[in-house]
Design an enzyme around this catalytic site. Structure first.
Site, short mmCIF file in Angstrom:
data_model
loop_
_atom_site.label_atom_id
_atom_site.label_comp_id
_atom_site.label_asym_id
_atom_site.label_seq_id
_atom_site.Cartn_x
_atom_site.Cartn_y
_atom_site.Cartn_z
N ARG A 112 0.92 -1.11 -0.08
CA ARG A 112 0.00 0.09 0.14
C ARG A 112 0.92 1.20 0.14
NH1 ARG A 112 -3.00 3.85 4.01
NH2 ARG A 112 -1.66 3.09 5.48
N HIS B 174 -3.28 10.50 1.85
CA HIS B 174 -2.66 10.24 3.12
C HIS B 174 -2.04 11.68 3.57
CE1 HIS B 174 -0.53 6.95 5.59
NE2 HIS B 174 -0.03 8.17 6.30
N GLU C 78 -6.80 7.30 8.07
CA GLU C 78 -6.94 7.87 9.27
C GLU C 78 -7.36 9.05 9.23
OE1 GLU C 78 -3.21 7.59 11.14
OE2 GLU C 78 -2.98 5.30 11.02
N ASN D 161 -5.70 0.31 10.72
CA ASN D 161 -4.50 0.67 11.10
C ASN D 161 -4.49 0.55 12.80
OD1 ASN D 161 -3.68 1.33 8.72
ND2 ASN D 161 -3.32 3.48 8.96
N TYR E 295 -2.09 0.69 16.64
CA TYR E 295 -0.79 0.74 17.01
C TYR E 295 -1.02 0.54 18.63
CZ TYR E 295 1.07 2.68 12.83
OH TYR E 295 1.52 2.82 11.41
N GLU F 28 -1.90 -1.00 8.58
CA GLU F 28 -0.65 -0.23 9.60
C GLU F 28 -0.64 -1.13 10.75
OE1 GLU F 28 -0.14 3.68 9.58
OE2 GLU F 28 -0.73 4.06 7.56
O1 IFM Z 1 3.52 7.35 10.10
C1 IFM Z 1 2.33 7.34 10.52
C2 IFM Z 1 1.42 6.97 9.16
O2 IFM Z 1 1.56 8.15 8.28
C3 IFM Z 1 -0.14 7.05 9.69
N1 IFM Z 1 -0.29 6.09 10.80
C4 IFM Z 1 0.45 6.02 11.76
C5 IFM Z 1 2.05 6.24 11.20
C6 IFM Z 1 2.95 6.34 12.50
O3 IFM Z 1 2.71 7.40 13.31
#
Ligand code: IFM
Length: 475
Positions: A108, A152, A197, A321, A323, A380
């Site tokens: 991607r 993005h 996002e 995504n 984290y 992500e």
């Molecule tokens: O680098 C970013 C990405 O552009 C969008 N998602 C989170 C990543 C880490 O902060």
């Protein structure tokens, strides 16, 4: 269609082998077999245009809001700009060779709107489209599925000058842009994503002032940006569907469980408001054509009759995504009297984000149980650590391997439990320009020395390659 060409900046075979050999420090736990992933599981990584391409003034690209934002004193932690980034605009062939070496089946990337339409609307910059045309052809030639994301965060500055995401007209501008890109790449690209996002760019860019365009407009800024992104996405998805009924269409959301920092009433209520803002406006909008009740009154200023019909769309897949969970606290005076609080988890990445793979499992089961079990691609997941080459030039990022391993265990368990997760794209292929942190945070499977632009695959690269090859996680 153009054949894949070799490029002066691609890694020579000798240098490439030396670099990957240096990174083959695979932790012993890979020796034992763990859960297997389905045979057709997609493996790869994600990147974004502004974070890797550089060449911001080349071949007719117009300025983006991030070029402008980065030029403001103090906006970027290390004072850097995305001017050169990873120079991927020139080194793309070498970067695809790295993907191939890792065994990727999907990739991607994002398309820079200001490269394609320097003014955001109107005249198309053919050279900008040519770049993505070459990239798509080379990916296909390498057996890697191209999965472009149309937005993005790098809005053309010319559109910001007309109000950007605060202006409802952006819905039409975005749909027109989507149609332009689809007309050029749609004969070869099947998999499309619209936005990346939206809650992050709305909150950090329109209320906190920490992301471009650097606005501090509180609730109005966030709600307008969120609603107009929803609307723009709805129109763009329809434009893409009209362009080709065979396209597989998706969007990319940052879905993070929101956890109050205490059991107190104020913190719990703040967490509910934050969850509505961060997760639900986008997710419920597209999946259910509904907006969170708790924000309904405030959203009235922006939502017109029929908007929800436009926003709801039967996606072919959802890009997720993930984290970390978000620890939220009652903070009077902040956006919706809520803000990020201390997490009880002592284990954090260089971003200060807690490492907690269970949150990913929570999101996946919620999507299965409450949102009709959509097809999901992890678009992500990854971690920043303070990577440095050792004396031998190797980058041994054991903490990143542990992060991936923990999260992929959860993915494997979720697949076994019936969640329709179809693939995993790590963030990110390369160390890159991490927005307001500049070059100070490294997320890559591949280490980038920004002065020389030399790429060194890290230990995590070798680990990932071994995982992709075996299709099986260590126990
Ligand atoms: O680098 C970013 C990405 O552009 C969008 N998602 C989170 C990543 C880490 O902060």
């Amino acid at each position: 269609m153009r054949p894949m060409t070799s490029h002066p900046h691609s890694l020579s075979r000798r240098r490439f082998l030396a670099a990957t050999a240096a990174a083959t420090v695979v932790p012993p736990r890979l020796a034992k077999a763990g859960p297997a992933f389905p045979k057709d599981f997609l493996w790869g990584a994600s990147t974004s245009a502004l974070q890797i391409e550089g060449a911001v003034q080349e071949d007719g690209r117009g300025p983006s809001i991030w070029d402008t934002f980065a030029s403001h004193l103090g906006a970027i932690a290390d004072g850097s700009s995305p001017r050169q980034a990873c120079d991927h605009y020139h080194r793309w062939a070498g970067d695809i060779a790295l993907m191939r070496q890792a065994g990727f089946s999907a990739y991607r990337f994002s398309i820079a709107w200001p490269r394609v339409l320097p003014e955001g609307v109107g005249a198309v910059n053919a050279k900008g489209l040519d770049f993505y045309d070459r990239l798509v052809d080379a990916l296909l030639a390498a057996g890697i599925r191209p999965m472009p994301c149309l937005y993005h965060w790098d809005l053309p500055q010319a559109l910001q000058d007309r109000g950007g995401w605060m202006n409802r007209d952006i819905a039409g501008w975005f749909a027109d842009y989507a149609a332009v890109v689809a007309a050029r790449l749609g004969d070869r690209v099947e998999d499309w994503f619209t936005l990346n996002e939206p809650s992050v760019s709305a909150i950090f860019g329109h209320a906190y002032g920490e992301h471009a365009p650097g606005l501090s407009r509180g609730r109005d800024g966030v709600l307008a940006a969120l609603h107009h992104q929803n609307l723009a996405q709805g129109q763009a998805l329809r434009a893409l569907r009209a362009a080709d009924g065979r396209f597989r269409l998706g969007t990319v959301l940052s879905l993070q469980p929101v956890v109050p920092v205490s059991g107190g009433e104020a913190d719990r209520a703040a967490a509910i408001r934050w969850d509505a803002l961060w997760n639900r406006v986008s997710l419920d909008g597209v999946m259910r054509g509904r907006l969170p009740d708790i924000l309904a009154d405030d959203l009235k200023a922006w939502v017109k009759p029929d908007d929800l019909e436009t926003i709801r769309f039967p996606l072919d897949r959802l890009g997720l995504n993930y984290y970390s969970p978000l620890a939220i606290q009652y903070q009077p005076g902040r956006l919706y009297d809520a803000g990020f609080g201390p997490s009880a988890n002592p284990q954090v990445t260089a971003m200060g984000w807690p490492v907690d793979p269970r949150g990913l499992g929570q999101v996946l089961s919620e999507l299965r149980d409450l949102y009709g079990n959509p097809e999901v691609l992890i678009t992500e997941n990854g971690a920043a650590y303070d990577d440095r080459p050792d004396a031998a030039g190797r980058v041994v990022d054991a903490d990143r391997i542990a992060y991936f391993h923990g999260h992929l265990q959860v993915v494997a368990a979720a697949v076994a439990a019936g969640c329709k997760v179809k693939g995993y794209l790590a963030w990110s292929l390369l160390d890159n320009w991490e927005w307001q942190c500049g070059f100070a945070r490294r997320f890559g499977l591949v280490y980038v020395d920004y002065a020389s632009q030399r790429r060194t695959p890290k230990a995590s690269f070798a680990w990932y390659r071994a995982l992709i090859e075996s299709g099986r996680l260590a126990s």
